[in-house]
Motif scaffolding. Structure first.
Motif, PDB file in Angstrom:
ATOM      1  N   GLU A  61       1.841  15.229   8.789  1.00 40.79           N
ATOM      2  CA  GLU A  61       0.410  14.841   9.100  1.00 40.79           C
ATOM      3  C   GLU A  61      -0.759  15.890   8.447  1.00 40.79           C
ATOM      4  OE1 GLU A  61       0.322  14.325  13.284  1.00 40.79           O
ATOM      5  OE2 GLU A  61       1.951  12.820  13.481  1.00 40.79           O
ATOM      6  N   GLU A  62      -0.227  16.941   8.499  1.00 43.16           N
ATOM      7  CA  GLU A  62      -1.106  18.158   8.012  1.00 43.16           C
ATOM      8  C   GLU A  62      -1.618  17.568   6.442  1.00 43.16           C
ATOM      9  OE1 GLU A  62       0.365  22.024   8.445  1.00 43.16           O
ATOM     10  OE2 GLU A  62      -0.754  22.135  10.412  1.00 43.16           O
ATOM     11  N   GLU A  63      -0.765  17.314   5.652  1.00 43.43           N
ATOM     12  CA  GLU A  63      -1.079  16.918   4.425  1.00 43.43           C
ATOM     13  C   GLU A  63      -1.896  15.528   4.681  1.00 43.43           C
ATOM     14  OE1 GLU A  63       2.428  16.216   2.102  1.00 43.43           O
ATOM     15  OE2 GLU A  63       3.222  18.261   2.485  1.00 43.43           O
ATOM     16  N   GLU A  64      -1.719  14.773   5.295  1.00 41.24           N
ATOM     17  CA  GLU A  64      -2.700  13.660   5.457  1.00 41.24           C
ATOM     18  C   GLU A  64      -3.969  14.010   5.892  1.00 41.24           C
ATOM     19  OE1 GLU A  64      -0.863  11.158   8.369  1.00 41.24           O
ATOM     20  OE2 GLU A  64       1.019  10.883   7.148  1.00 41.24           O
ATOM     21  N   TYR A  65      -4.393  15.090   6.436  1.00 44.13           N
ATOM     22  CA  TYR A  65      -5.796  15.259   6.500  1.00 44.13           C
ATOM     23  C   TYR A  65      -6.522  16.034   5.635  1.00 44.13           C
ATOM     24  CZ  TYR A  65      -5.054  14.149  11.613  1.00 44.13           C
ATOM     25  OH  TYR A  65      -4.870  13.365  12.671  1.00 44.13           O
ATOM     26  N   ARG A  66      -6.057  15.620   4.496  1.00 42.44           N
ATOM     27  CA  ARG A  66      -6.883  16.239   3.279  1.00 42.44           C
ATOM     28  C   ARG A  66      -7.953  15.060   2.666  1.00 42.44           C
ATOM     29  NH1 ARG A  66      -2.063  16.188  -1.561  1.00 42.44           N
ATOM     30  NH2 ARG A  66      -1.552  14.350  -0.919  1.00 42.44           N
ATOM     31  N   TYR A  67      -7.850  13.790   3.264  1.00 45.61           N
ATOM     32  CA  TYR A  67      -8.592  12.565   3.045  1.00 45.61           C
ATOM     33  C   TYR A  67      -9.652  12.671   3.942  1.00 45.61           C
ATOM     34  CZ  TYR A  67      -4.463  10.950   0.582  1.00 45.61           C
ATOM     35  OH  TYR A  67      -3.180  10.826  -0.423  1.00 45.61           O
TER      36      TYR A  67
END
Length: 611
Positions: A61-67
């Motif tokens: 999920e942490e990677e998804e929060y770059r959007y």
């Protein structure tokens, strides 16, 4: 208008009314208290809601929060957390400014009311006592007057009777005079008592009671004013947090307006871009002359090896390039009741079911491009037991470049940390040198040496990864025919490695030629084979086991164990009598289930389901 003059005779009703006023105040306190509990509960639920949807650390999920859209959602969660904090502030302020203050005021009000009504009852009791005294004096005066009349009548009767002696007449006369004197005294007392009662009654109804009722009226008016002020405070507490709540909502709006769909689309490109070019047109292959058929240099079968300067960056394979590398399960083991002595070398695997690994490997080594294939095979075997190649060569070019850049940045941060520690220790050493009483300067030398070694190792690592990064950046494919062919075959190139190596040297009649040209030297790059061994990640351990007997695993796919040895279980018995175990990263295989005692980890059930 005063209660003392208008309600002089409504003592009981005033007592009931003031008690009702206190009940109203206590009811309002209870209302505010329940409101604070609701605010606290609401704030708690908002915080739990925000926490529930916060990204978990070290998760995907942490990677998804770059959007930008997910970052805006994260900002919304943070603002909701602050929003919940304002509701907690409302609860705290209402508790301290309203509930607490009114509770203390109610206690004071009850004491004051009790005191005023005590004074009122005391005044009533006093006037009632005066009235009783007046009634007693009046009755006594009445009685004495009647006694005096009877004595006078008796004297007159005795005086008129000629038969009564003079002494009896004199005695009757004295008795009449005495009764008349007593009546006069009672009259004077009654008159005095009456005047006193009238005075007390006047003071009671025009002075004492009005004063007491006036105090009760003031007390009641203060209660009314106080509850009105509390209601204003009730509204002010809410109004004070409105600007902060509005700011939270403004931040949520600002986060929503910061969403950039173009930027998110670009991030998707950066995340999944392989760096390959789309495949080009496929040339026509003429099959009208079977004996003279040739393989086009731009066809699918040879597109993998076209070009010498462009290495292949393939992903995970779809098929099994080297099936003989797979661990083959041995045939069914002996019954569990069989002793180890009955099967000294464990169950025998029939060789006709599978050719030995050595035979297949020797067959493969007879092909001409054996040098490149052997290196790839060796590398693939090493990757089979790890998480992936250190240089990320199993990834497409663009993804590999990003991973290498991240690794370089991470190493540089580690170097900076080590250097900061070294600088701090150096300063500490200087202080110790100047002030020996503070510490021994030699005590930090060992740590300084360790930090220097760590920095040197990290710098070597940085150089290594920077070299790979420069290699990737210099070899990214350009828009050429070969690059397009290579990208189009990104998934199709996962065929048998033996055939791939052999086809590069195969002549039209099926034989092998000894000629080596520029086209065949780089037919099978090393990374091509590395990717084929990444189709399966190492199985996670699901428990441990203890060897009950010694087992000499001489068959393909088995492993030798010694009695009492502790090993890791990576695959439990599927009903065929075999359990797959691991000793270390390089040694794993099957042993009969009856030879070991298995201790499964309950937390690893999910891993079994995944397998």
């Amino acid at each position: 208008m005063s209660w003392g003059t208008e309600l002089w005779d409504q003592f009981e009703n005033l007592e009931k009314h003031t008690q009702w006023g206190i009940d109203v105040l206590e009811k309002y306190i209870k209302f505010v208290k329940e409101r604070t509990e609701i605010e606290l509960s609401y704030a708690k639920q908002l915080r739990n809601l925000s926490k529930k949807y916060q990204p978990k650390k070290n998760s995907k999920e942490e990677e998804e929060y770059r959007y930008t859209s997910t970052r805006a959602f994260l900002a919304t969660l943070n603002e909701m957390n602050d929003y919940a904090g304002q509701h907690e502030v409302i609860s705290e302020n209402m508790t301290s400014l309203i509930t607490g203050e009114l509770t203390r005021y109610v206690q004071e009000l009850k004491q004051e009311r009790k005191s005023h009504f005590h004074d009122g009852r005391k005044a009533q009791q006093h006037i009632e006592t005066c009235w009783k005294q007046l009634e007693a004096s009046k009755r006594r005066f009445e009685r004495d007057c009647k006694e005096a009349d009877r004595a006078q009548q008796y004297f007159e009767k005795m005086d008129a009777d000629i038969n009564v002696t003079k002494a009896d007449v004199e005695k009757a006369r004295q008795q009449a005079q005495l009764r008349h004197q007593m009546a006069e005294d009672s009259k004077a007392e009654y008159s005095s008592t009456l005047q006193k009662f009238n005075s007390e009654q006047h003071d009671h109804y025009y002075t004492h009671i009005p004063n007491i009722f006036q105090k009760i009226q003031e007390m009641e008016e203060r209660r009314i004013v106080r509850i009105g002020e509390s209601m204003k405070t009730f509204a002010e507490v809410d109004r004070q947090v409105i600007p902060i709540i509005g700011k939270c909502l403004d931040e949520i709006t600002k986060a929503a307006e910061s969403i950039d769909h173009k930027n998110d689309s670009q991030l998707v490109i950066e995340a999944f871009k392989s760096g390959f070019e789309p495949p080009g047109d496929i040339d026509f292959e003429d099959f009208t002359q079977p004996m003279k058929r040739t393989v086009s240099e731009s066809s699918l079968s040879n597109s993998r090896g076209d070009g010498k300067s462009e290495p292949k960056f393939g992903g995970k394979s779809k098929g099994k390039l080297w099936p003989f590398i797979k661990k083959n399960k041995p045939p069914p083991p002996p019954p569990a009741s069989a002793s180890p002595s009955a099967v000294p070398n464990g169950p025998q695997s029939p060789k006709q079911q599978k050719e030995p690994l050595s035979h297949r490997f020797n067959e493969f080594m007879t092909s001409k491009p054996k040098i490149h294939c052997f290196r790839s095979l060796k590398r693939g075997l090493s990757l089979k037991l790890g998480a992936g190649p250190e240089d990320f060569s199993n990834l497409p070019p663009e993804q590999r470049r990003k991973k290498l850049q991240q690794k370089v940045d991470e190493l540089n941060r580690d170097i900076q940390k080590e250097m900061d520690q070294r600088d701090a220790l150096t300063k500490m050493k200087d202080v110790y040198i100047k002030n020996p009483q503070m510490g021994d300067a030699a005590s930090v030398d060992q740590r300084l040496a360790e930090l220097g070694q760590n920095v040197e190792k990290l710098r070597l690592e940085v150089q290594k990864f920077e070299g790979w990064l420069a290699e990737v950046e210099g070899r990214l494919p350009t828009r050429t025919e070969q690059a397009r062919r290579q990208s189009g075959l990104y998934e199709a190139q996962n065929t048998s490695a033996v055939n791939s190596c052999a086809q590069d040297r195969e002549s039209p009649d099926g034989s092998y030629t000894e000629e080596q040209s520029q086209e065949t030297e780089m037919k099978v790059p090393a990374t091509d084979f590395d990717d084929e061994f990444d189709d399966e990640e190492p199985l996670p351990t699901i428990g441990t086991c203890k060897a009950l007997y010694t087992f000499e695993g001489q068959n393909e796919g088995t492993i030798s164990v010694a009695e009492g040895e502790m090993l890791y279980v990576i695959e439990e018995d599927k009903g065929d009598g075999w359990t797959r175990i691991r000793r270390n990263e390089d040694e794993e295989g099957y042993v009969p289930t009856s030879y070991v005692e298995v201790y499964l980890d309950k937390n690893a059930k999910g891993a079994m389901t995944y397998i």
